[in-house]
Design a protein around this motif. Structure first.
Motif, PDB file in Angstrom:
ATOM      1  N   ASP A  31       0.867  -1.172   0.000  1.00  0.00           N
ATOM      2  CA  ASP A  31       0.000   0.000   0.000  1.00  0.00           C
ATOM      3  C   ASP A  31       0.907   1.227   0.000  1.00  0.00           C
ATOM      4  O   ASP A  31       1.093   1.881   1.021  1.00  0.00           O
ATOM      5  N   GLU A  32       1.526   1.497  -1.146  1.00  0.00           N
ATOM      6  CA  GLU A  32       2.567   2.517  -1.142  1.00  0.00           C
ATOM      7  C   GLU A  32       2.303   3.579  -2.219  1.00  0.00           C
ATOM      8  O   GLU A  32       2.214   3.284  -3.404  1.00  0.00           O
ATOM      9  N   VAL A  33       2.216   4.811  -1.735  1.00  0.00           N
ATOM     10  CA  VAL A  33       1.796   5.919  -2.589  1.00  0.00           C
ATOM     11  C   VAL A  33       2.792   6.199  -3.718  1.00  0.00           C
ATOM     12  O   VAL A  33       2.408   6.342  -4.877  1.00  0.00           O
TER      13      VAL A  33
ATOM     14  N   VAL B 299      -4.870  -2.331  -5.321  1.00  0.00           N
ATOM     15  CA  VAL B 299      -4.284  -2.926  -4.119  1.00  0.00           C
ATOM     16  C   VAL B 299      -4.831  -4.336  -3.953  1.00  0.00           C
ATOM     17  O   VAL B 299      -6.035  -4.537  -3.865  1.00  0.00           O
ATOM     18  N   LYS B 300      -3.921  -5.275  -3.916  1.00  0.00           N
ATOM     19  CA  LYS B 300      -4.337  -6.675  -3.789  1.00  0.00           C
ATOM     20  C   LYS B 300      -5.145  -6.868  -2.507  1.00  0.00           C
ATOM     21  O   LYS B 300      -4.884  -6.220  -1.497  1.00  0.00           O
TER      22      LYS B 300
ATOM     23  N   VAL C 211       1.512   5.547 -12.405  1.00  0.00           N
ATOM     24  CA  VAL C 211       0.655   6.451 -13.187  1.00  0.00           C
ATOM     25  C   VAL C 211       1.514   7.317 -14.104  1.00  0.00           C
ATOM     26  O   VAL C 211       1.185   7.546 -15.266  1.00  0.00           O
ATOM     27  N   LYS C 212       2.647   7.807 -13.545  1.00  0.00           N
ATOM     28  CA  LYS C 212       3.525   8.643 -14.361  1.00  0.00           C
ATOM     29  C   LYS C 212       4.079   7.871 -15.563  1.00  0.00           C
ATOM     30  O   LYS C 212       4.312   8.436 -16.623  1.00  0.00           O
TER      31      LYS C 212
ATOM     32  N   ALA D 150       2.716   3.856  -6.590  1.00  0.00           N
ATOM     33  CA  ALA D 150       1.475   4.031  -7.356  1.00  0.00           C
ATOM     34  C   ALA D 150       1.593   5.242  -8.279  1.00  0.00           C
ATOM     35  O   ALA D 150       1.218   5.189  -9.461  1.00  0.00           O
ATOM     36  N   LYS D 151       2.145   6.344  -7.685  1.00  0.00           N
ATOM     37  CA  LYS D 151       2.289   7.556  -8.493  1.00  0.00           C
ATOM     38  C   LYS D 151       3.260   7.314  -9.657  1.00  0.00           C
ATOM     39  O   LYS D 151       3.057   7.780 -10.782  1.00  0.00           O
TER      40      LYS D 151
ATOM     41  N   ARG E  80      -8.396  -6.582  -2.569  1.00  0.00           N
ATOM     42  CA  ARG E  80      -9.705  -5.950  -2.825  1.00  0.00           C
ATOM     43  C   ARG E  80     -10.183  -6.361  -4.224  1.00  0.00           C
ATOM     44  O   ARG E  80     -10.638  -5.535  -4.994  1.00  0.00           O
ATOM     45  N   GLU E  81     -10.047  -7.680  -4.480  1.00  0.00           N
ATOM     46  CA  GLU E  81     -10.327  -8.198  -5.810  1.00  0.00           C
ATOM     47  C   GLU E  81     -11.758  -7.964  -6.273  1.00  0.00           C
ATOM     48  O   GLU E  81     -12.040  -7.945  -7.472  1.00  0.00           O
TER      49      GLU E  81
ATOM     50  N   ARG F 285      -3.017   3.082 -16.116  1.00  0.00           N
ATOM     51  CA  ARG F 285      -4.347   3.708 -16.002  1.00  0.00           C
ATOM     52  C   ARG F 285      -4.914   3.574 -14.585  1.00  0.00           C
ATOM     53  O   ARG F 285      -5.708   4.389 -14.160  1.00  0.00           O
ATOM     54  N   ALA F 286      -4.528   2.519 -13.920  1.00  0.00           N
ATOM     55  CA  ALA F 286      -5.085   2.308 -12.572  1.00  0.00           C
ATOM     56  C   ALA F 286      -4.106   1.494 -11.729  1.00  0.00           C
ATOM     57  O   ALA F 286      -3.226   0.809 -12.260  1.00  0.00           O
ATOM     58  N   TYR F 287      -4.275   1.617 -10.482  1.00  0.00           N
ATOM     59  CA  TYR F 287      -3.418   0.920  -9.528  1.00  0.00           C
ATOM     60  C   TYR F 287      -4.355   0.154  -8.627  1.00  0.00           C
ATOM     61  O   TYR F 287      -5.342   0.686  -8.136  1.00  0.00           O
TER      62      TYR F 287
END
Lengths: 711, 136
Positions: B99-101, B117-118, B108-109, B104-105, B120-121, B113-115
């Motif tokens: 869960d690391e910002v 978090v495992k 995206v950079k 994720a950023k 939450r399938e 298109r999306a990130y």
């Protein structure tokens, strides 16, 4: 005629001898000195038929013969007046005691040495007989008659015999009294030693400090018969001796008021601790070092005994008596022996308390730390392995729905089993998140704590009518990793929400103010109106994997808070609020670094999409001062193309951030839009980043951080 | 777009299999790889596959062995860049248990298109469908 006179003389001599013998017999068996003297004067007057008799004893100075017993009311009056005559003075008693001889004044009215005593106006003859034992003159007897020429020289011999017997009896009685005193002292000494031994026996087995101290004061008062005893212990600052146990209501009242005395101050306790010496004030009313304590108005003697372990005074015992001069040197040595036993026992109990506190602290932090760090890889592995369970359960649920001809009860049972599997898997996955989150490396920075806390509550969708804020004005900036801090407040708010689930009108009050005990911290109190925390759970709640909320909770939230606050150099504690439910207090260190004076960019047109709060006021003020044009809005977004920069708060109480960002994207200004967040979470980042914003960054709370963002 | 082709790359066999089944049941055509090299090979093959055509979406784990076979928290990001070099319109969803910002950023950079978090399938199908709808 001569023969008749001789017969009379012989009869008188015989009578005198009988009387003298009777006095001798009567007095020698009396061991009480006062009784002996009183009986002596009565026997002399009754047997010899004299008007008055009195016994003088020489006082301790050896200078005065003090009347100790006198016949009748005259005697009582003179004793009451403290009648005494100078040894070797001009009085007959003075001569008898000074010159060790008996003397007679037969016509006392004309005798120049006679003291004309107004209490004995009818005296016409007087005899003074020294009381001699061995080489010592211990006093004198006066015998007086209303008859002129009542005594002859021969009478002196007879009466001196009686006086000699009397002297021996007085000496015996005196010795007896002294023996009695010695015996009483020995008995008292034995009792004191026994009491000291009892304290030693009883206290060394008590390891609970408060119980030990209260038991001690009771033993001292009961065994020694003292009015009051109390135990003071030195506090952590080593500036104060704090009363920890005191006898009776006076003790309880002083403890309730937090009674303490300055070490090295004017009190006996303060002085005894500093000097590590016992101190005694025998008449405390006149002892300047004594603390005049209104709770103990009857104290006339006080002893302060230092409690010494090794070379360190850890406190002192006060022992007080309503008697003046109540303590002897022997009392001091006996009580100090007791105090020494007590000091060792207190030290043991304190060590045990420290050990227990250290153990509790270990339980609170180290177990979590150990779990969160050394086993992080294992937790991660287990969490990952549990990930497919929920997905597979979903697939199975679909399969079950497509089955036909299955017994409905069996179907319900299988669905229940799947729910159980799913719940368990979710729990394992959430444990992974609870443990990994707080273990992340901290990036502390200056921040407005009230902004962080409010953002957490809004992000959690806590209804505004439930949560109220009481924020002190002019709060200093704190220093913390705000993402981690927000995580801790998230757990605390979650706790408060769950605690008030069954409350008709749930309330959560947030108080934010500089810490009253230490202005280097800001204290945030989150107080709910739930049922509170049962006393037996107060310590357990901090332990990892402890939960009172059933199997769906991992029991890691509060232990994660402990870990986060420890990394923040802060503290977290819980208590039952006297008027409400549970109260969690988080103390966060104040930022004590220097705020850099930086030159901010100017001549920019900046739109701030934010509520009217402390942060937006700070940014508006600072950027306007630097020569920028700043507008704040949360709804009106027309004409946004004129702005060079758009800052959107990640948490808006009064508007939807995603909707605002979509409008900015439609207006084509998303590439100059930054979302600023008090804390960063990946879900939020990924929800907002794809809307084409320039970036989502931590909210700047200082001019320097604001400059970094603008640059 | 229920018949869309999806490339799923994850080194965790059970995760891979359970997600594959979820996507498969939703009507997607799913190919899986257990590492970045396998994933890249499948993607390159699909580009040449005239019958089934290229992948419509890629779902990539981040933390797995990299092209050198060494465990690498950013292996998925490297594969992401390579796939976008081959097809700059490819919608990519990145997966990780972390869960690391910043990661994720970074995804995206790099063009993700999306990130996701495992753990939450349940939301995975929504994300995939949303992205495919946007692509149409």
């Amino acid at each position: 005629m001569q023969e008749q006179d001789n017969v009379k003389l012989a009869e008188r001599r015989a009578k005198l001898l009988q009387a003298a013998a009777k006095v001798g017999r009567g007095v020698t068996s009396i061991l009480d000195q006062d009784l002996l003297l009183d009986q002596t004067v009565d026997i002399i007057c009754d047997e010899f038929g004299f008007y008055y008799a009195g016994v003088f004893l020489i006082d301790e100075t050896g200078e005065w013969a003090v009347l100790r017993s006198g016949r009748g009311k005259s005697g009582e009056a003179m004793i009451a007046a403290g009648h005494k005559l100078k040894v070797d003075g001009h009085s007959m008693i003075g001569v008898a005691t000074g010159q060790r001889k008996a003397l007679i004044a037969l016509d006392v009215g004309e005798e120049p040495v006679h003291f004309k005593n107004p209490h004995l106006p009818d005296t016409r003859s007087e005899m003074a007989l020294p009381l001699i034992v061995g080489d010592d003159v211990i006093g004198a007897v006066t015998v007086q008659s209303t008859a002129e020429a009542a005594f002859t020289e021969d009478d002196i011999t007879v009466l001196q015999t009686m006086a000699d017997q009397l002297a021996v009896a007085i000496r015996n009685a005196h010795l007896h009294t002294e023996n009695q005193k010695l015996l009483a002292r020995a008995e008292r000494r034995a009792r004191l030693l026994e009491a000291a031994a009892q304290v030693g026996r009883d206290v060394t087995s008590i390891l609970e400090l408060d119980k030990l101290l209260h038991k001690t004061v009771d033993i001292i008062c009961d065994a020694y018969g003292f009015y009051y005893a109390g135990v003071f212990l030195v506090d952590e600052s080593r500036e104060w001796a704090v009363l920890r146990a005191g006898r009776g209501d006076a003790g309880a009242s002083m403890i309730a008021k937090g009674h303490k005395l300055a070490i090295g101050g004017h009190s006996m306790i303060g002085a005894s601790i500093e000097q590590r010496k016992a101190r005694i004030a025998l008449d405390v009313g006149e002892e300047p070092v004594h603390f005049k304590n209104p709770a103990l108005p009857f104290t006339r003697s006080e002893m302060a005994l230092p409690l010494i372990v090794g070379d360190r005074a850890i406190g002192a015992v006060t022992v007080q008596s309503i008697e003046e001069a109540a303590f002897s040197d022997e009392d001091v040595s006996s009580l100090q022996a007791m105090a020494d036993h007590l000091a060792v026992a207190i030290s043991n109990a304190q060590l045990l308390e420290e050990l227990e506190a250290a153990h509790a602290e270990l339980l609170r932090t180290k177990t979590f730390e150990a779990l969160a760090t050394s086993t992080l890889a294992a937790i991660h592995w287990i969490g990952n392995k549990a990930l497919p369970i929920s997905t597979s359960v979903d697939l199975l649920r679909d399969d079950l729905l497509s089955l036909s001809g299955v017994d409905p009860d069996l179907l319900a049972s299988m669905q229940e089993d799947l729910d159980t599997i799913d719940d368990s898997a979710s729990l394992i996955v959430s444990v992974q998140e609870h443990l990994i989150g707080p273990a992340r490396e901290e990036k502390p920075r200056p921040a407005m704590i009230d902004d962080v806390v409010r953002d957490v509550a809004v992000s959690m969708d806590i209804p505004p009518n439930i949560v109220t804020y009481d924020v002190a004005p002019d709060l200093p900036l704190i220093v913390a990793d705000t993402t981690q801090l927000a995580r801790a407040f998230g757990y605390v708010f979650k706790n408060a929400m769950e605690a008030t689930e069954d409350v008709e009108q749930p309330r959560i009050r947030v108080e934010i103010a500089p810490d009253e005990e230490n202005d280097q911290y800001v204290a945030v109190r989150v107080i709910d109106n739930g049922p509170g925390i049962p006393a037996e759970e107060m310590e357990k709640i901090w332990a990892a994997f402890y939960t009172s909320k059933g199997v769906s909770h991992a029991g890691l939230g509060l232990s994660a808070c402990v870990q986060i606050m420890k990394q923040t150099d802060g503290e977290i504690s819980a208590a039952d609020h006297p008027d409400d439910g549970a109260m969690f207090e988080l103390k966060v260190p104040v930022y004590d670094g220097r705020l850099k004076s930086v030159e901010l960019p100017s001549d920019r047109s900046i739109l701030l999409i934010d509520d009217d709060d402390r942060w937006s006021q700070f940014v508006t003020e600072v950027l306007t001062e630097a020569g920028n044009k700043v507008e704040r809005s949360i709804i009106e977004l027309s004409g946004v193309g004129r702005f060079d920069l758009i800052l959107v708060d990640n948490v808006l109480a009064l508007a939807d951030v995603k909707a605002a960002l979509k409008r900015l994207k439609s207006a084509g200004v998303n590439d100059r839009t930054f979302v600023v967040a008090s804390s960063l979470r990946v879900e939020r980042t990924m929800a907002l980043m794809p809307l084409g914003i320039r970036d989502i960054v931590l909210k700047p709370y200082t001019r320097a951080d604001l400059k970094a963002l603008l640059d | 777009m229920a018949d869309a082709r999806i490339l799923l790359v994850d080194d965790e066999r059970l995760v891979r299999r359970s997600m594959e089944k979820t996507l498969f049941r939703a009507g997607f055509d799913v190919d899986t790889a257990e590492d970045v090299s396998g994933g890249l090979a499948l993607f390159e093959e699909a580009l040449e596959d005239e019958e089934e055509g290229p992948f419509d979406i890629a779902i990539l784990d981040l933390n797995m062995p990299n092209f050198e076979g060494v465990e690498d928290a950013n292996a998925g990001l490297k594969l992401l860049s390579k796939l976008l070099e081959l097809d700059d319109d490819l919608p990519v969803v990145v997966l990780t248990a972390f869960d690391e910002v910043e990661r994720a950023k970074e995804a995206v950079k790099r063009g993700a298109r999306a990130y996701f978090v495992k753990g939450r399938e349940a939301e995975l199908l929504d994300i995939v469908n949303d992205i495919l709808d946007e692509s149409e």
